[in-house]
Design an enzyme around this catalytic site. Structure first.
Site, PDB file in Angstrom:
ATOM      1  N   GLY A 183      -6.919  -2.401  -5.972  1.00 35.67           N
ATOM      2  CA  GLY A 183      -6.570  -1.036  -6.345  1.00 35.67           C
ATOM      3  C   GLY A 183      -5.394  -1.048  -7.295  1.00 35.67           C
ATOM      4  N   ILE A 185      -2.164  -1.192  -6.744  1.00 35.50           N
ATOM      5  CA  ILE A 185      -1.166  -2.216  -6.432  1.00 35.50           C
ATOM      6  C   ILE A 185      -1.710  -3.604  -6.756  1.00 35.50           C
ATOM      7  CG2 ILE A 185       0.101  -3.323  -4.553  1.00 35.50           C
ATOM      8  CD1 ILE A 185       0.324  -0.553  -3.237  1.00 35.50           C
ATOM      9  N   ARG A 265      -0.624  -3.369   5.387  1.00 36.17           N
ATOM     10  CA  ARG A 265      -0.202  -2.844   6.683  1.00 36.17           C
ATOM     11  C   ARG A 265      -0.265  -3.975   7.694  1.00 36.17           C
ATOM     12  NH1 ARG A 265       1.516   0.695   4.075  1.00 36.17           N
ATOM     13  NH2 ARG A 265       1.211   2.959   4.269  1.00 36.17           N
ATOM     14  N   HIS A 313       9.675  -4.122   5.613  1.00 35.99           N
ATOM     15  CA  HIS A 313       8.912  -3.046   4.974  1.00 35.99           C
ATOM     16  C   HIS A 313       9.732  -2.409   3.837  1.00 35.99           C
ATOM     17  CE1 HIS A 313       5.292  -0.266   5.892  1.00 35.99           C
ATOM     18  NE2 HIS A 313       5.560  -0.270   4.591  1.00 35.99           N
ATOM     19  N   GLY A 315       8.782  -2.646   0.563  1.00 34.60           N
ATOM     20  CA  GLY A 315       7.948  -2.613  -0.628  1.00 34.60           C
ATOM     21  C   GLY A 315       8.244  -1.494  -1.592  1.00 34.60           C
TER      22      GLY A 315
END
Length: 321
Positions: A183, A185, A265, A313, A315
């Site tokens: 996608g 990213i 995730r 987390h 990002g």
């Protein structure tokens, strides 16, 4: 910064636009909106308050019970919670609710099927965070392959050995990099890695993509990608199809010299299987921005592994975003 303000305005307008439509539909001048967490930037509150009456959860550690006690009768929910927006909360809101806006690109924390059943619109923030998350994917790939965490441990324990064969890592130049989920990213990751002289990009998903061809990436099955890649980077959404997709069988197929990176995730990975693969040398290393649970307990097995580079987390955590 201007970029951050723009991001916050975009996510808020997603909610406001549909809420205003709901207001016209219900002949209301000022719809009621529940904001699920006080950490939403002030500019978001200010913009919503121009058009709506806000019911605000003031506790950063909000509970489901607290939300249910305040959600009845709202026309919209602005969801920025660590909790899952589930059927109980949606039912408690009532049939007049028209829209949910979330301050994230992902929406696995929202019961989308339940929203669809009730005709409730959902707004999220796709593409806004692509660059920041892609940057950290590259950072983790390089840090894990070059044994950065393990090297720091050597320094702390006074275990330096300056011999020529000490702490050898894996090269990304000349490597095969597999992207699970090409996608926005995933595409941004490929663009960043092209200058590193990667030999081949593989990707997998539901179908071959035009963007993949444009980037020179080859569409393959998941099994082929896992077996042939020197770097496996997970950037797919979490759903019923991908939950615990990276399991014991998955890691058994990877090369022993391969590096695993997850910026998707935590629940895409069966974490005990990853711990075992790293501990037993079944794979070379891993770089993780996400894990299960979050926050990760300080005594978790992952944190005891020298070949696991772990960040909490981060990002999308840049001032620009």
């Amino acid at each position: 910064m201007l970029e951050r303000r723009f991001f916050n305005i975009v996510i808020t307008y997603t909610t406001v636009w549909v809420v205003r439509r709901a207001a016209v539909h219900t002949k209301m001048n000022r719809p009621k909106v529940l904001v699920s967490n006080p950490t939403v930037p002030q500019i978001g509150f200010d913009l919503l308050q121009k058009y709506c009456d806000i019911i605000r959860i003031e506790n950063e550690n909000e509970t489901k019970e607290e939300i249910i006690s305040k959600v009845k009768g709202v026309d919209a929910i602005y969801w920025a919670s660590r909790l899952k927006l589930d059927k109980d909360i949606i039912e408690a809101a009532g049939p007049q609710m028209k829209v949910v806006g979330t301050m994230s690109a992902g929406y696995n924390h929202i019961d989308v099927d339940e929203l669809k059943k009730r005709g409730i619109k959902l707004g999220n923030t796709p593409n806004v965070l692509n660059n920041a998350v892609a940057d950290i994917a590259v950072l983790l790939a390089l840090a894990a392959s070059r044994r950065i965490h393990e090297g720091r441990l050597k320094i702390e324990n006074n275990q330096w050995d300056l011999g020529s064969q000490w702490m050898l890592g894996q090269d990304i130049s000349g490597a095969t990099v597999g992207i699970i989920g090409l996608g926005g990213i995933g595409q941004a990751i490929v663009k960043r890695l092209i200058p590193f002289e990667v030999q081949q990009f593989l990707y997998t998903g539901h179908r071959e993509k035009v963007e993949g061809k444009e980037l020179g990436a080859k569409f393959v099955s998941l099994d082929t990608l896992v077996r042939e890649s020197d770097f496996v980077i997970v950037s797919c959404p979490l759903n019923s199809e991908t939950e615990e997709m990276c399991n014991e069988d998955f890691f058994a197929k990877m090369k022993k010299t391969a590096v695993f990176v997850n910026i998707s995730r935590g629940k895409v990975v069966h974490q005990p299987s990853l711990v075992k693969a790293l501990r037993d040398g079944q794979i070379f290393a891993a770089g993780l921005d996400v894990m299960t649970p979050e926050p990760l307990p300080p005594d978790d097995e992952l944190l005891k592994l020298p070949n696991a580079v772990i960040v909490p987390h981060l990002g999308s955590a840049t001032k620009k975003n």
